[in-house]
Design a protein around this motif. Structure first.
Motif, PDB file in Angstrom:
ATOM      1  N   LEU A 152       0.816  -1.260  -0.168  1.00  0.00           N
ATOM      2  CA  LEU A 152      -0.094  -0.177   0.138  1.00  0.00           C
ATOM      3  C   LEU A 152       0.857   0.945  -0.382  1.00  0.00           C
ATOM      4  O   LEU A 152       2.192   1.208   0.361  1.00  0.00           O
ATOM      5  CB  LEU A 152      -1.159   0.217   1.030  1.00  0.00           C
ATOM      6  CG  LEU A 152      -2.076  -1.222   1.272  1.00  0.00           C
ATOM      7  CD1 LEU A 152      -2.394  -0.788   3.028  1.00  0.00           C
ATOM      8  CD2 LEU A 152      -2.757  -1.424   0.719  1.00  0.00           C
ATOM      9  N   ARG A 156      -1.144   7.331   1.065  1.00  0.00           N
ATOM     10  CA  ARG A 156      -2.198   7.390   1.197  1.00  0.00           C
ATOM     11  C   ARG A 156      -2.457   6.462   2.914  1.00  0.00           C
ATOM     12  O   ARG A 156      -4.320   6.494   2.691  1.00  0.00           O
ATOM     13  CB  ARG A 156      -2.675   6.752   0.178  1.00  0.00           C
ATOM     14  CG  ARG A 156      -2.344   7.215  -1.498  1.00  0.00           C
ATOM     15  CD  ARG A 156      -3.204   6.859  -3.100  1.00  0.00           C
ATOM     16  NE  ARG A 156      -5.021   7.370  -2.916  1.00  0.00           N
ATOM     17  CZ  ARG A 156      -5.331   8.078  -3.446  1.00  0.00           C
ATOM     18  NH1 ARG A 156      -4.948   6.918  -4.153  1.00  0.00           N
ATOM     19  NH2 ARG A 156      -6.754   8.193  -2.879  1.00  0.00           N
ATOM     20  N   TYR A 174     -10.161   0.542   4.587  1.00  0.00           N
ATOM     21  CA  TYR A 174      -9.470   1.649   3.410  1.00  0.00           C
ATOM     22  C   TYR A 174     -10.451   2.339   3.490  1.00  0.00           C
ATOM     23  O   TYR A 174      -9.727   3.220   3.691  1.00  0.00           O
ATOM     24  CB  TYR A 174      -9.482   0.864   2.407  1.00  0.00           C
ATOM     25  CG  TYR A 174      -8.326  -0.243   1.802  1.00  0.00           C
ATOM     26  CD1 TYR A 174      -7.640  -0.379   2.977  1.00  0.00           C
ATOM     27  CD2 TYR A 174      -8.251  -0.888   0.951  1.00  0.00           C
ATOM     28  CE1 TYR A 174      -6.485  -1.631   2.792  1.00  0.00           C
ATOM     29  CE2 TYR A 174      -7.369  -1.902   1.124  1.00  0.00           C
ATOM     30  CZ  TYR A 174      -6.397  -2.344   2.038  1.00  0.00           C
ATOM     31  OH  TYR A 174      -5.443  -3.541   1.453  1.00  0.00           O
ATOM     32  N   LEU A 180     -11.010   5.555   1.773  1.00  0.00           N
ATOM     33  CA  LEU A 180     -10.840   5.283   0.267  1.00  0.00           C
ATOM     34  C   LEU A 180     -11.644   3.919  -0.448  1.00  0.00           C
ATOM     35  O   LEU A 180     -11.572   2.892   0.465  1.00  0.00           O
ATOM     36  CB  LEU A 180      -9.091   4.284   0.284  1.00  0.00           C
ATOM     37  CG  LEU A 180      -7.889   5.911   0.647  1.00  0.00           C
ATOM     38  CD1 LEU A 180      -6.871   4.823   1.004  1.00  0.00           C
ATOM     39  CD2 LEU A 180      -7.831   6.899  -0.785  1.00  0.00           C
ATOM     40  N   GLY A 219      -9.127   3.097  -6.875  1.00  0.00           N
ATOM     41  CA  GLY A 219     -10.041   4.179  -6.098  1.00  0.00           C
ATOM     42  C   GLY A 219     -10.935   4.581  -7.099  1.00  0.00           C
ATOM     43  O   GLY A 219     -11.155   4.219  -7.709  1.00  0.00           O
ATOM     44  N   ILE A 225      -4.591   1.955  -5.550  1.00  0.00           N
ATOM     45  CA  ILE A 225      -4.479   2.079  -4.090  1.00  0.00           C
ATOM     46  C   ILE A 225      -3.722   1.192  -2.870  1.00  0.00           C
ATOM     47  O   ILE A 225      -3.694   0.762  -2.103  1.00  0.00           O
ATOM     48  CB  ILE A 225      -5.459   2.711  -3.660  1.00  0.00           C
ATOM     49  CG1 ILE A 225      -6.852   1.285  -3.565  1.00  0.00           C
ATOM     50  CG2 ILE A 225      -5.944   4.048  -3.651  1.00  0.00           C
ATOM     51  CD1 ILE A 225      -8.268   1.809  -2.528  1.00  0.00           C
ATOM     52  N   GLU A 226      -3.748  -0.364  -4.057  1.00  0.00           N
ATOM     53  CA  GLU A 226      -3.383  -1.272  -3.591  1.00  0.00           C
ATOM     54  C   GLU A 226      -2.308  -2.440  -4.612  1.00  0.00           C
ATOM     55  O   GLU A 226      -3.377  -2.238  -5.720  1.00  0.00           O
ATOM     56  CB  GLU A 226      -4.414  -2.554  -2.878  1.00  0.00           C
ATOM     57  CG  GLU A 226      -3.791  -3.721  -2.392  1.00  0.00           C
ATOM     58  CD  GLU A 226      -5.305  -4.384  -1.839  1.00  0.00           C
ATOM     59  OE1 GLU A 226      -5.364  -5.478  -0.947  1.00  0.00           O
ATOM     60  OE2 GLU A 226      -5.656  -5.540  -2.981  1.00  0.00           O
TER      61      GLU A 226
END
Length: 244
Positions: A152, A156, A174, A180, A219, A225-226
């Motif tokens: 991650l 963020r 998240y 998120l 996102g 985001i991952e």
């Protein structure tokens, strides 16, 4: 018309898509929170300077993506990250007998570190970007079946290490803790052989065939985001997708 919606004469997107994007921006910036009841279609239509039918079509599109929930006689609400719904949306391992099971998870490591070249490429990070490296074992029917690494972007997910317990459903974390929402994910699947580390974690012989699932989750703003890599035992399970 509200500034969020383009009035450009050459705008090619359907108007309801512009309205939808304006609504998504409210989810992204937190003006609309999980569980919050939205204004009525009529109120939104007046506010955005469009017809009620356009608003309804935009909300229908959000509902189809599970971003809002329609409740008969009550109104429209921002969807909350509910355990089973989210897990089954993104967790595709199914027992060979056809039954769906919710996995359990145990975190084995969580460290902040400099992003590798691969992580920078996957997550669009700068050369000196930092990431959280989360590792866990996932269980089905009490048996370890998935060795998983989740990377991650640290910027963020501030103070992720201060989370008292990382839940099984990290996508709910998240959303609730960092604002998120995972809108969609792209996966690549490949057959690999279990390494010595996999063998120790999953209790299988080294060289056992595993299914590797490489996932990038995005996102609402379409930024990654991952990055997740799952190495799965599939002797009693298979990867199932309902193609519609």
């Amino acid at each position: 018309m509200e500034a969020e919606i383009s009035e450009t004469a050459f705008e090619l997107r359907p108007l309801y898509r512009q309205v939808r994007e304006a609504m998504v921006s409210r989810l992204i910036d937190g003006r609309w929170q999980p569980g919050q009841m939205l204004p009525s279609e009529q109120q939104l239509a007046v506010e955005m300077g469009v017809s009620q039918g356009t608003v309804r079509k935009a909300l229908d599109s959000l509902a189809a993506d599970n971003l809002v929930m329609r409740r008969q006689g009550r109104g429209t609400f921002v969807a909350e990250p509910e355990e089973g719904r989210l897990l089954f949306k993104f967790f595709k391992l199914t027992a060979d007998d056809g039954r769906r099971r919710l996995p359990d998870s145990t975190v084995t490591a969580l460290v902040k570190t400099k992003a590798s070249a691969a992580a920078r490429a996957k997550l669009g990070l700068p050369p000196r970007g930092l990431v959280w490296d989360l590792r866990r074992t996932r269980f089905l029917d009490g048996q370890p079946v998935i060795a998983e690494e989740i990377v991650l972007p640290a910027g963020r997910f501030p103070a992720l290490d201060r989370v008292e317990t990382v839940p099984n459903n990290v996508y709910a974390l998240y959303s609730a803790r960092f604002g998120l929402t995972v809108a969609h994910a792209v996966e690549r699947l490949k057959a690999v052989a279990a390494t010595a580390a996999d063998a120790e974690q999953l209790g299988c012989p080294a060289g056992t065939p595993l299914l590797l699932i490489d996932r990038i989750a995005y996102g609402l703003d379409e930024a990654p985001i991952e990055w997740r890599v799952s190495r799965c035992l599939t002797d009693a399970f298979h990867y199932g997708v309902d193609l519609k």
